[in-house]
Structure formats: C-alpha cells, structure tokens
Write an enzyme that holds these catalytic residues in place. Structure first.
Site, mmCIF file in Angstrom:
data_model
loop_
_atom_site.group_PDB
_atom_site.id
_atom_site.type_symbol
_atom_site.label_atom_id
_atom_site.label_comp_id
_atom_site.label_asym_id
_atom_site.label_seq_id
_atom_site.Cartn_x
_atom_site.Cartn_y
_atom_site.Cartn_z
ATOM 1 N N SER A 112 25.951 -19.310 -21.116
ATOM 2 C CA SER A 112 26.400 -19.991 -19.897
ATOM 3 C C SER A 112 25.474 -19.713 -18.713
ATOM 4 O O SER A 112 24.744 -18.722 -18.686
ATOM 5 C CB SER A 112 27.817 -19.520 -19.540
ATOM 6 O OG SER A 112 28.684 -19.678 -20.634
HETATM 7 N N1 SAM Z 1 29.737 -15.987 -23.303
HETATM 8 C C1 SAM Z 1 28.646 -16.477 -24.081
HETATM 9 C C2 SAM Z 1 27.329 -15.857 -23.697
HETATM 10 O O1 SAM Z 1 27.304 -15.062 -22.755
HETATM 11 O O2 SAM Z 1 26.348 -16.166 -24.370
HETATM 12 C C3 SAM Z 1 28.544 -17.975 -24.049
HETATM 13 C C4 SAM Z 1 29.448 -18.557 -25.009
HETATM 14 S S1 SAM Z 1 29.268 -20.222 -25.466
HETATM 15 C C5 SAM Z 1 29.381 -21.108 -23.963
HETATM 16 C C6 SAM Z 1 30.872 -20.400 -26.216
HETATM 17 C C7 SAM Z 1 31.021 -19.690 -27.524
HETATM 18 O O3 SAM Z 1 32.370 -19.814 -27.948
HETATM 19 C C8 SAM Z 1 30.162 -20.250 -28.651
HETATM 20 O O4 SAM Z 1 29.326 -19.260 -29.147
HETATM 21 C C9 SAM Z 1 31.193 -20.698 -29.701
HETATM 22 O O5 SAM Z 1 30.769 -20.504 -31.030
HETATM 23 C C10 SAM Z 1 32.364 -19.802 -29.351
HETATM 24 N N2 SAM Z 1 33.675 -20.227 -29.830
HETATM 25 C C11 SAM Z 1 34.229 -21.465 -29.844
HETATM 26 N N3 SAM Z 1 35.481 -21.404 -30.351
HETATM 27 C C12 SAM Z 1 35.714 -20.098 -30.659
HETATM 28 C C13 SAM Z 1 36.825 -19.388 -31.207
HETATM 29 N N4 SAM Z 1 37.974 -19.985 -31.551
HETATM 30 N N5 SAM Z 1 36.706 -18.064 -31.378
HETATM 31 C C14 SAM Z 1 35.587 -17.406 -31.045
HETATM 32 N N6 SAM Z 1 34.502 -18.012 -30.537
HETATM 33 C C15 SAM Z 1 34.571 -19.345 -30.336
#
Ligand code: SAM
Length: 218
Positions: free
Chosen positions: A62
């Site tokens: 993000s």
């Molecule tokens: N916070 C992260 C960083 O600092 O890099 C950015 C995260 S990215 C915007 C969102 C993440 O949520 C993705 O890696 C995706 O695979 C994960 N995601 C989506 N649904 C999820 C779930 N039910 N449980 C865990 N992770 C999930």
C-alpha cells in the site's frame, strides 16, 4: 544506489507529517522500517514514491500515507497486541511492530507469507508473527486484539474480527466491491456495542475468504 535513508526521511516529512499525521511514534516507525526491503529489487528505486507498488502474487504494497492513516485511525500504541489481515509484503506489519508490543499478520498467499516471514527474520523484528491463512476468520488463538487493521476491501466487517476485538479496541478496514467504490470504516468496541464510523474513500485489492469476497473476484 539511491540514498534510501534520505528518501525515507523525505517521505516521512512530505507524505506523512506534511499531510497532518504527526504522532511521534508513528513517524519514528516510518523512519525505522526500510520500505526498499519489502519490494522486489526492480522496484527498490521507487520504494519511497507516494504510491502503492506491485509485489509478488499479483498483490500490492500500500501507499505509505494510507498505511500511516490507518495506523493512526486505529490508535495503535505500545502495550497492545495487533492483528493485521492481509500481510502482503509485511511492510505494514513491520511498522505496527515498531509501535505495538506484538503483531499477528495473516496472509492468504503462501508465497507472500513466506517472503514476509523471511523479511522479519532478516530485519530482526521478533514481535511480528506472520501466519498463512484466511484472515476473514481472524486468528482466534492470539485474540483479543487492541487494534485490527485489514489491508484488503471486504463485503462487510467479518463477524470473527468483531469477536476478536478487545474491549475498547478499534478495527479499521476498507469495505466495498473489487474495483468499485470503497470506503474505510472504523469500528470501536464499547461495552456490548460496536460504534461504526465511515471514513475516507479508498482503493484496495479484495479481501478474499469465507467472510469476504469469493476467490474469482481477485
Ligand atoms: N499490508 C500489506 C503490505 O504492507 O504490503 C499490503 C497488503 S495488500 C494491499 C492486501 C493483501 O491482502 C494481499 O497480499 C492479499 O493477498 C491479502 N488478502 C486478501 N484476502 C485475504 C484474506 N482473507 N486473508 C489474508 N490475506 C488476504
């Protein structure tokens, strides 16, 4: 090789403090965590740009400001245990670990969970635990959490996350359809009640899982 320390300081001053987020602990966390470690080597030169960047598994790290905004909105502070849903690269989890006592960050993509775990080890961030799994169900074994942040946009606030929020705790997450209108919501647990507040419009990848969107929406 860019001067990452100088770029990091400029990011803190211009993108975060310059937009009104001035909590000293928050700014110090951003000064400590090297964002260039959390992206693929090809993207390292862009690590301190004011934008999200692609990471493995078709996901994103993000924009720094939005991470700062969510941490601030959740009132993360020392003494807390914090849950992050959607660990991705591990960058936000690492920042949370510089402020709170303990962090559990869940990621559904095994490759991302492995990479994030390796980064925590390399950087010596021992209070951040990366778990592979469906974060829409939270992580009951370490509950309750003083703050819960989700980095992916859900259909609704998962019941499991509300259940795992400590008394007085705050949850911050985006809600809305993949690629459509999304908004951050903040939920505070007070007594037997949950107080909910709508915040800014945002754009996140979808939260995929049992209490989120179905897999084909990714
Ligand atoms: N916070 C992260 C960083 O600092 O890099 C950015 C995260 S990215 C915007 C969102 C993440 O949520 C993705 O890696 C995706 O695979 C994960 N995601 C989506 N649904 C999820 C779930 N039910 N449980 C865990 N992770 C999930």
């Amino acid at each position: 090789m860019p001067d990452f320390a100088a770029l990091r300081e400029r990011m803190v001053v211009e993108q975060i403090a310059g937009r009104g987020l001035i909590d000293a602990r928050l700014l110090d966390a951003f000064r400590e965590v090297p964002r260039e470690f959390f992206v693929a080597p090809d993207f390292a030169v862009e690590a301190y740009d004011d934008k999200p960047l692609p990471i493995e598994a078709g996901q994103t790290i993000s924009q720094p400001y939005i991470v700062a905004f969510m941490i601030d909105a959740a009132r993360v502070r020392p003494g807390q245990r914090v849950l992050e849903v959607g660990a991705g690269s591990g960058y936000a989890a690492a920042l949370l670990g510089r402020i709170a006592d303990e962090v559990v960050a869940i990621e559904r993509h095994p490759e991302l969970a492995r990479l994030a775990r390796e980064r925590m080890e390399r950087l010596g961030y021992r209070n951040v635990r990366i778990v592979e799994g469906d974060g829409t169900l939270g992580f009951a074994e370490a509950a309750p959490y003083g703050a819960i942040l989700a980095a992916a946009a859900g259909r609704h606030v998962p019941e499991a996350l509300l259940d795992q929020l400590a008394e007085g705790g705050i949850l911050v997450m985006p809600l809305g359809s993949p690629g459509g209108a999304q908004r951050l919501v903040r939920v505070r647990r007070r007594g037997g009640r949950f107080e909910r507040e709508e915040m800014d419009a945002v754009r996140f990848v979808p939260l995929i899982g049992e209490q989120g969107w179905p897999e084909e929406r990714e």
